[in-house]
Design a protein around this motif. Structure first.
Motif, PDB file in Angstrom:
ATOM      1  N   TYR A 125      54.712  29.728  52.551  1.00 56.76           N
ATOM      2  CA  TYR A 125      53.046  28.675  52.394  1.00 56.76           C
ATOM      3  C   TYR A 125      52.015  29.052  53.077  1.00 56.76           C
ATOM      4  O   TYR A 125      51.019  29.015  52.752  1.00 56.76           O
ATOM      5  CB  TYR A 125      53.962  27.303  52.767  1.00 56.76           C
ATOM      6  CG  TYR A 125      53.288  26.004  52.426  1.00 56.76           C
ATOM      7  CD1 TYR A 125      52.559  25.718  51.537  1.00 56.76           C
ATOM      8  CD2 TYR A 125      52.426  25.449  53.968  1.00 56.76           C
ATOM      9  CE1 TYR A 125      51.511  24.438  51.615  1.00 56.76           C
ATOM     10  CE2 TYR A 125      50.929  24.760  53.866  1.00 56.76           C
ATOM     11  CZ  TYR A 125      50.688  23.960  52.411  1.00 56.76           C
ATOM     12  OH  TYR A 125      49.976  23.935  52.914  1.00 56.76           O
ATOM     13  N   SER A 129      48.626  30.242  50.895  1.00 55.90           N
ATOM     14  CA  SER A 129      47.506  29.426  51.257  1.00 55.90           C
ATOM     15  C   SER A 129      46.292  29.730  51.945  1.00 55.90           C
ATOM     16  O   SER A 129      45.381  29.418  51.592  1.00 55.90           O
ATOM     17  CB  SER A 129      47.320  28.210  52.736  1.00 55.90           C
ATOM     18  OG  SER A 129      47.846  28.941  53.983  1.00 55.90           O
ATOM     19  N   ARG A 130      46.492  31.310  51.965  1.00 56.88           N
ATOM     20  CA  ARG A 130      44.902  32.158  51.993  1.00 56.88           C
ATOM     21  C   ARG A 130      44.701  33.548  50.464  1.00 56.88           C
ATOM     22  O   ARG A 130      45.665  33.738  51.066  1.00 56.88           O
ATOM     23  CB  ARG A 130      44.909  32.924  53.749  1.00 56.88           C
ATOM     24  CG  ARG A 130      44.613  32.193  55.062  1.00 56.88           C
ATOM     25  CD  ARG A 130      43.264  30.980  54.917  1.00 56.88           C
ATOM     26  NE  ARG A 130      43.783  30.115  55.720  1.00 56.88           N
ATOM     27  CZ  ARG A 130      43.947  28.948  55.874  1.00 56.88           C
ATOM     28  NH1 ARG A 130      44.143  28.329  54.842  1.00 56.88           N
ATOM     29  NH2 ARG A 130      43.533  27.856  56.698  1.00 56.88           N
TER      30      ARG A 130
END
Length: 287
Positions: A125, A129-130
């Motif tokens: 996760y 997220s990047r």
């Protein structure tokens, strides 16, 4: 060696260009590589029955030990749960053979596997997220992400490599002792845990200490594996471990997962090392 701060303008321009490339290109390449590796690790924990849906398949593992044949049996693993245990114990004193197995309506969750899988999911996760469209502004930002990912991976690895230390009363109070049919005799305790890539089963044989015993009663503390002679109090009785039988089986996919953790941690550290080369001008060179 010429430091970054003392470099000429031309050298500084080259370093800045390298740093820009590192932040814009190589960081995302490493993040993608980490995602691919950890998704493979995550698949090892899910072990779907068919495709990517449905219940985890059942795997049977034969318990063995090079030091004893007192305990033999088969453990059935289904994802992060023991769905069946079939154990034979030869009592040392009279060679009586005891057989006990899980009740059909029971499963025993292996919290270590569940926790390790959750930490892997959290690491994935953080990485997703990047995505590739995200632009890192500073090296410190990359380091912060790598530290967060490494923390989750270290916790995942530690859950498999560091079994819980339990006291004998904690083992006696565990729901595992009530999983079997027929019920375990009162002079037996059972514990199950993961250690590295192995699923371990320990059987403790007990005997009661008489009230007039001359032995100095000293309750044992917590341990992964208790030794003969360990004492504890349970209910109104004082008990002592007379025999310990430990058997185990190798879980191949746990070994795979541990290798993936190690490789991923190395990749994170290598990226951190590359970023650190440019640390002396992060504070005033945002790219």
């Amino acid at each position: 060696m010429v430091t970054v701060m003392a470099a000429t303008a031309a050298e500084r321009a080259v370093l800045e260009e390298e740093f820009r490339w590192l932040l814009h290109d190589e960081v995302h390449a490493v993040l993608k590589q980490l995602q691919d590796i950890l998704k493979e690790a995550s698949l090892r924990f899910t072990l779907p029955g068919s495709g990517t849906e449905g219940p985890a398949k059942q795997e049977n593992f034969i318990l063995g030990s090079c030091g004893t044949d007192q305990v033999k049996g088969v453990l059935t693993l289904q994802g992060d749960a023991l769905s069946q245990a079939d154990v034979n114990l030869k009592m040392p004193r009279n060679n009586q053979l005891l057989h006990f197995a899980f009740r059909e309506d029971k499963q025993w969750k292996l919290q270590q596997i569940q926790d390790a899988r959750n930490h892997v999911s959290q690491a994935i996760y953080l990485l997703t997220s990047r995505d590739e469209s995200y632009q890192f502004k500073t090296g410190a930002e990359v380091l912060k992400l790598m530290d967060a990912v490494m923390l989750q991976l270290t916790r995942a690895r530690n859950r498999l490599t560091t079994p819980a230390t339990l006291t004998l009363p904690e083992i006696a109070a565990s729901g595992l002792t009530r999983m079997f049919a027929p019920a375990l005799p009162s002079d037996l305790l059972v514990n199950v845990y993961i250690n590295l890539n192995k699923l371990c089963l320990t059987v403790y044989q007990l005997h009661a200490l008489q009230p007039n015993s001359t032995k100095n009663f000293r309750p044992a503390g917590g341990a992964v594996l208790h030794s003969p002679g360990a004492m504890f109090e349970w209910g109104s009785q004082r008990l002592e471990v007379s025999h310990v039988h430990k058997v185990e089986c190798v879980i191949p996919w746990l070994n795979d997962a541990l290798v993936y953790f190690t490789v991923s941690l190395q990749l994170c550290q290598q990226l951190k090392d590359k970023i650190s080369v440019f640390s002396s001008y992060w504070s005033y060179r945002p790219f």
